[in-house]
Design a protein around this motif. Sequence first.
Motif, PDB file in Angstrom:
ATOM      1  N   LYS A 224       1.736  38.850  12.565  1.00 24.99           N
ATOM      2  CA  LYS A 224       0.566  39.699  12.464  1.00 24.99           C
ATOM      3  C   LYS A 224       0.582  40.478  11.144  1.00 24.99           C
ATOM      4  N   VAL A 225      -0.352  40.143  10.282  1.00 24.98           N
ATOM      5  CA  VAL A 225      -0.487  40.820   8.996  1.00 24.98           C
ATOM      6  C   VAL A 225      -1.932  41.282   8.855  1.00 24.98           C
ATOM      7  N   GLU A 226      -2.135  42.278   8.010  1.00 22.33           N
ATOM      8  CA  GLU A 226      -3.476  42.853   7.868  1.00 22.33           C
ATOM      9  C   GLU A 226      -4.452  41.856   7.265  1.00 22.33           C
ATOM     10  N   SER A 227      -3.992  41.096   6.275  1.00 26.19           N
ATOM     11  CA  SER A 227      -4.869  40.133   5.596  1.00 26.19           C
ATOM     12  C   SER A 227      -4.205  38.762   5.588  1.00 26.19           C
ATOM     13  N   PRO A 228      -4.283  38.029   6.683  1.00 24.22           N
ATOM     14  CA  PRO A 228      -3.632  36.711   6.731  1.00 24.22           C
ATOM     15  C   PRO A 228      -4.252  35.739   5.752  1.00 24.22           C
ATOM     16  N   MET A 229      -3.424  34.898   5.178  1.00 26.92           N
ATOM     17  CA  MET A 229      -3.893  33.840   4.279  1.00 26.92           C
ATOM     18  C   MET A 229      -4.257  32.627   5.122  1.00 26.92           C
ATOM     19  N   VAL A 230      -5.550  32.298   5.163  1.00 26.52           N
ATOM     20  CA  VAL A 230      -6.053  31.143   5.913  1.00 26.52           C
ATOM     21  C   VAL A 230      -6.502  30.091   4.921  1.00 26.52           C
ATOM     22  N   VAL A 231      -6.099  28.846   5.127  1.00 23.47           N
ATOM     23  CA  VAL A 231      -6.536  27.753   4.259  1.00 23.47           C
ATOM     24  C   VAL A 231      -7.074  26.619   5.118  1.00 23.47           C
ATOM     25  N   ILE A 232      -7.967  25.825   4.529  1.00 20.63           N
ATOM     26  CA  ILE A 232      -8.497  24.633   5.189  1.00 20.63           C
ATOM     27  C   ILE A 232      -7.898  23.421   4.487  1.00 20.63           C
ATOM     28  N   LEU A 233      -7.150  22.626   5.227  1.00 20.70           N
ATOM     29  CA  LEU A 233      -6.421  21.491   4.657  1.00 20.70           C
ATOM     30  C   LEU A 233      -7.237  20.220   4.807  1.00 20.70           C
ATOM     31  N   THR A 234      -7.581  19.604   3.675  1.00 21.76           N
ATOM     32  CA  THR A 234      -8.418  18.396   3.665  1.00 21.76           C
ATOM     33  C   THR A 234      -7.656  17.205   3.099  1.00 21.76           C
ATOM     34  N   PRO A 235      -7.968  15.993   3.542  1.00 18.61           N
ATOM     35  CA  PRO A 235      -7.374  14.808   2.913  1.00 18.61           C
ATOM     36  C   PRO A 235      -7.941  14.557   1.513  1.00 18.61           C
ATOM     37  N   GLY A 236      -9.146  15.091   1.246  1.00 22.08           N
ATOM     38  CA  GLY A 236      -9.754  14.885  -0.065  1.00 22.08           C
ATOM     39  C   GLY A 236     -11.141  14.293   0.008  1.00 22.08           C
ATOM     40  N   PRO A 237     -11.759  14.063  -1.153  1.00 26.25           N
ATOM     41  CA  PRO A 237     -13.172  13.675  -1.226  1.00 26.25           C
ATOM     42  C   PRO A 237     -13.529  12.349  -0.578  1.00 26.25           C
ATOM     43  N   HIS A 238     -12.555  11.471  -0.360  1.00 22.08           N
ATOM     44  CA  HIS A 238     -12.880  10.164   0.207  1.00 22.08           C
ATOM     45  C   HIS A 238     -12.906  10.161   1.730  1.00 22.08           C
ATOM     46  N   ASN A 239     -12.534  11.278   2.334  1.00 25.19           N
ATOM     47  CA  ASN A 239     -12.599  11.348   3.789  1.00 25.19           C
ATOM     48  C   ASN A 239     -14.046  11.322   4.245  1.00 25.19           C
ATOM     49  N   GLU A 240     -14.299  10.731   5.432  1.00 24.44           N
ATOM     50  CA  GLU A 240     -15.673  10.526   5.891  1.00 24.44           C
ATOM     51  C   GLU A 240     -16.451  11.827   6.062  1.00 24.44           C
ATOM     52  N   THR A 241     -15.772  12.917   6.440  1.00 24.09           N
ATOM     53  CA  THR A 241     -16.477  14.182   6.652  1.00 24.09           C
ATOM     54  C   THR A 241     -16.094  15.233   5.608  1.00 24.09           C
ATOM     55  N   TYR A 242     -15.780  14.792   4.398  1.00 21.28           N
ATOM     56  CA  TYR A 242     -15.341  15.744   3.366  1.00 21.28           C
ATOM     57  C   TYR A 242     -16.401  16.806   3.082  1.00 21.28           C
ATOM     58  N   PHE A 243     -17.683  16.417   3.148  1.00 26.62           N
ATOM     59  CA  PHE A 243     -18.727  17.422   2.936  1.00 26.62           C
ATOM     60  C   PHE A 243     -18.523  18.609   3.869  1.00 26.62           C
ATOM     61  N   GLU A 244     -18.204  18.318   5.130  1.00 27.46           N
ATOM     62  CA  GLU A 244     -18.028  19.393   6.106  1.00 27.46           C
ATOM     63  C   GLU A 244     -16.828  20.266   5.762  1.00 27.46           C
ATOM     64  N   HIS A 245     -15.764  19.664   5.252  1.00 30.20           N
ATOM     65  CA  HIS A 245     -14.590  20.448   4.872  1.00 30.20           C
ATOM     66  C   HIS A 245     -14.972  21.465   3.791  1.00 30.20           C
ATOM     67  N   ALA A 246     -15.686  20.967   2.775  1.00 28.61           N
ATOM     68  CA  ALA A 246     -16.117  21.841   1.686  1.00 28.61           C
ATOM     69  C   ALA A 246     -17.137  22.869   2.191  1.00 28.61           C
ATOM     70  N   TYR A 247     -18.002  22.428   3.093  1.00 26.03           N
ATOM     71  CA  TYR A 247     -19.048  23.302   3.639  1.00 26.03           C
ATOM     72  C   TYR A 247     -18.431  24.470   4.401  1.00 26.03           C
ATOM     73  N   LEU A 248     -17.475  24.175   5.280  1.00 24.31           N
ATOM     74  CA  LEU A 248     -16.835  25.231   6.058  1.00 24.31           C
ATOM     75  C   LEU A 248     -16.009  26.152   5.167  1.00 24.31           C
ATOM     76  N   SER A 249     -15.375  25.597   4.141  1.00 21.58           N
ATOM     77  CA  SER A 249     -14.624  26.416   3.197  1.00 21.58           C
ATOM     78  C   SER A 249     -15.532  27.429   2.516  1.00 21.58           C
ATOM     79  N   SER A 250     -16.688  26.944   2.067  1.00 24.50           N
ATOM     80  CA  SER A 250     -17.647  27.830   1.408  1.00 24.50           C
ATOM     81  C   SER A 250     -18.262  28.813   2.393  1.00 24.50           C
ATOM     82  N   PHE A 251     -18.605  28.346   3.588  1.00 22.96           N
ATOM     83  CA  PHE A 251     -19.280  29.168   4.595  1.00 22.96           C
ATOM     84  C   PHE A 251     -18.363  30.269   5.123  1.00 22.96           C
TER      85      PHE A 251
END
Length: 850
Positions: A224-251
């Motif tokens: 439990k930390v005040e500001s946890p570091m959260v990351v979204i791990l993607t296989p990269g641009p060739h994955n079938e749903t890569y748009f969604e990975h980038a979309y959720l990262s931005s959103f």
Amino acid sequence: MKTLTKTLFENYFSASPSYDELLTSKMSIKDNWKVLSKNLLKIGPKHLALKQTEINWLLAENGVTYNVYNDPKGLNRPWDLNVVPFIIHQKEWLTIEKGIQQRAEILNLVLKDIYGKRELLKNGIIPPEVIYAHSGFLRACDQIQYKNSKQLSVYAADLARGPDGRMWVVNDRTQAPSGMGYALENRFSTSKISPELFTNINVSQPSNFFNDFNALLLNSAATKVESPMVVILTPGPHNETYFEHAYLSSFLGYPLVKGNDLVVRHGKVWLKSLKGLKQVDVILRRIDDTFMDPLELREDSYLGVAGLLEAVRLQNVTVINPIGSGVLENPALIPFMENICKYFLNEDLILPQIASWWCGQEKERKHVLADLSAYVVKRIDRSEREHIYFCEFLDKKALKALKKEILEYPFKFVAQEKISFSTAPNFTKNKLEPRKISCRTFAIAKENSYSVMPGGLVRVAPDSKELFVSNQRGGTSKDFWVVNDAPQPHLQNYSWNKTNSSTSRDINDVPSNTAENLFWSGRYIGRTLVTARYLRMVLSQMTHAEYNDRKSESESLKILFQSITKITSTFPGFMAEDEDVLLHPLKEIKSIILDETKIGSFAQSMQSFNTSYYSLRNLWSRDMWRVFDGIQKHIKKLQQEDSYSVFTLTNFFDKIITRLIAFMALTEESILVRQGLLLYFIGLQLEISAMNIEKFRALLIVNYDEELEYEILESLLNSHESLNIYRYSYNSYLSIENVVNLIILDKEYSRSLTYQIQRLKKDIDKLPTKNENTELTVCQENINVALSKIESFDVEELLEVNPKSNMRENMDTVLSDLSDLLHTTSLSISDTYFNHSQPQKQLVNRNITT
């Protein structure tokens, strides 16, 4: 209205199968759909067609894509959204919601048990082969303890309407369920283009669900930390749903990272940033289980993080969903879910599920084999998802072969009854047509239960005769409405909890992979722009030559043609001994423009930029995507031309250059320096400086006669976009001394080489250093030497001509030294900031089949 009804619903009633979402058994419109039907009729077929076109345009403009492997339309195919939504009333939805919550809880308990006490196996609730024969069961995950009360944090269920009129569960998705981002984008797009559809309809909004989702990520930190570091791990641009990975990262506002952005040190996971290592607390993964850790799982994986499982065991990082949760996607669990539910909860399943028979049991196997053609047969591993047998369509030979395989490996197969998906109205060819649909809805852990998205993702069969619903097979999607009798808020309020989220990051926190892609995006777009401008200048000179037969004109063109090869390094090109290349230059120029396999070509540079661009989708604004999409369309249009002329190619570059400059301007507007824009600037200036040096070496080193030199200098200034500046600065005849002073030595002119190197030094000095002492980095030392060298230039010495070679050898030597220094600077930046550690090796081979 009758005419509209006839036109819009033409043949719909007769074409509709046994169960339709819109129609009752008496072929009248259901109460749930009556208001929407009125809205559709009021809009009319003509305007619905316009709105469908607008939705298609909006999705393409916003860069909403779905990667279809081996698709002739290209890797990044535009997402398809039908203008007509899908409706479920809140009264029915409440039952579905409770059923989803129950099923998520059951699977959460199964996951804990499978990797914990294994009471289900010990008490005979599940046969051991169902678990141990499934590749999703990972022995490396056995007995791992988690601090969170619910191990299964995110769950998705594929639903379809069963023969009894209720929604049935068809599949469970538990590894890294996709579709949330697409569902949200569907709602945004439908609301923006067709607000009239919502008239007098109360549609539940998904804002509370996404607020819960963000809270889940923040509260899942193992420590439990005040500001946890959260990351979204993607296989990269060739994955079938890569748009969604980038979309959720931005959103959501969390970094999108790849496996080589992360490293395990001392049992903790760290993000490799420009400044150093930043501890990661939560990983929302979009990578399948076995690829997550090459040390303990698949050693050939380049997608995961070596040592990640050990960090999870030590409870130093939380992975959502836990590694090993793919075992729950096993269809062989379905026949046992009723007993599992009673064992854990002492309840009956709320949602019915597709009738299934696991062939590992003798009685069930005999039942299936007695009438195999009546079933759909699947392997228990989803990794074999293409091996789904619709037995009614198999011939005798194929049925016999399948029967033999089932008898040989019975535990690998599940037979399911054929379920005829219900149909819903799809707007096609200016009328409504019944199409088979399936739905996916999502649940995320919240306190002691699960929060369910009101709606989700609806997938539609590609045509009216298609039985199988899948985006990979060309299906489309719909906005999913849960409608209420009570009024619902129209505004979607996404207000993240700021008290425990990382709200302020600087350049030190930029992931090294993101920084590297920004750096190379700058280099590739710089290379593309310089190449485009130079080729346009040469094409312009070719047009001029058609009306001028002077000998010097043809000589200057020859020099310019050869300079193209030198600047782009597309050898042998115009440097070849074959004179035919110079006699028919358009063929070679066309190759440089369009041949992606030619190293150094415009097409190859553009392709490299595309790769970096897609890797940074979460950073680019929608305006940037629109400009980028415009560039792609012009390139495709040129590729489809049957013949090429100087005018055609010049016109192409006029449009491309304008859009490249617009994209560069938008980059500066859309990305903060602390997000890594500094790396983009450095890459851009490095590449433009390096290519300008090659341009100067190609055109300024040889001492030409006066008339030819004038033409060469004018061409150089034109390609450099500096002719007007020159005329304003030097109200005189073109001279090489003034040209050198302007485009090489001028400290205040932004296009001069000296100014560009000064800018590089200034930006490189802003890069973070690993310690706070005054010692210069290698890249700082290199750029300082380059700047010192160019500032000490003496123009007379540079212009001195060796009478034997008739060349300005001093200038060539100095420019060559500068080129080497810039190259060394680039390498030192890569070594300092982008150098990813070498992949670690397993000590023991682990055979994990998928």
